[in-house]
Design a protein around this motif. Sequence first.
Motif, PDB file in Angstrom:
ATOM      1  N   GLU A   1      36.387  40.036  41.646  1.00  0.00           N
ATOM      2  CA  GLU A   1      35.609  40.921  42.522  1.00  0.00           C
ATOM      3  C   GLU A   1      36.515  41.573  43.569  1.00  0.00           C
ATOM      4  N   MET A   2      37.489  40.804  44.058  1.00  0.00           N
ATOM      5  CA  MET A   2      38.402  41.331  45.066  1.00  0.00           C
ATOM      6  C   MET A   2      39.363  42.351  44.468  1.00  0.00           C
TER       7      MET A   2
ATOM      8  N   GLY B   1      38.427  44.330  41.679  1.00  0.00           N
ATOM      9  CA  GLY B   1      37.596  45.451  41.262  1.00  0.00           C
ATOM     10  C   GLY B   1      36.981  46.233  42.405  1.00  0.00           C
ATOM     11  N   GLY B   2      36.625  45.542  43.473  1.00  0.00           N
ATOM     12  CA  GLY B   2      35.953  46.202  44.593  1.00  0.00           C
ATOM     13  C   GLY B   2      36.751  47.344  45.199  1.00  0.00           C
ATOM     14  N   PRO B   3      38.003  47.123  45.583  1.00  0.00           N
ATOM     15  CA  PRO B   3      38.782  48.215  46.163  1.00  0.00           C
ATOM     16  C   PRO B   3      38.998  49.381  45.203  1.00  0.00           C
TER      17      PRO B   3
ATOM     18  N   ALA C   1      36.891  50.328  42.736  1.00  0.00           N
ATOM     19  CA  ALA C   1      35.618  51.058  42.673  1.00  0.00           C
ATOM     20  C   ALA C   1      35.416  51.887  43.942  1.00  0.00           C
ATOM     21  N   PHE C   2      35.717  51.308  45.083  1.00  0.00           N
ATOM     22  CA  PHE C   2      35.579  52.023  46.348  1.00  0.00           C
ATOM     23  C   PHE C   2      36.467  53.265  46.356  1.00  0.00           C
TER      24      PHE C   2
END
Length: 159
Positions: free
Chosen positions: A124-125, A127-129, A131-132
């Motif tokens: 998640e850490m 993929g999150g940046p 996607a952002f």
Amino acid sequence: MSLEAVAARAGVGKTTIYRRWASKEQLVVDLLESLDTNPHFHETGDLRADLIAHLRRELDPNTNPVMRKLLFRLIGELIENPELFAVYRERVIEPQVRELTEAVKRAVARGELRPDVDPTLLLEMLGGPIAFHVILTGTMEFSPERLVDALWNGIAAKR
């Protein structure tokens, strides 16, 4: 994306498309279900380098440009259409998450990462940046090294 545009691109009449798919959503669900979900994460025994190489491949605009275009369109559709989201999650996201989770567990077993690293949170850490960044800039141009190294400093085993 419309069934009319699909028909035009395929060089057939709209009725040919409508005979097989009653809606755009049904066509996309069939497309997603046909995707190759074989593992694509190549392990060398160095998870940091493997993650960087994997992200480079995934973010490379020359790697499957059709899927890349589809991904941007699907993002908007996923919120409006739970059926599409469920199929996309099952066919695309979940196989990748399983594969990467196992790679993280093997890295923990090899002593590369701290034993308390949560594989799901790590993914998640990562993929999150990304996607952002994609949402803010509309591009896949991103530095995998900067992201992986920022996380690596917190999760690597102390040697």
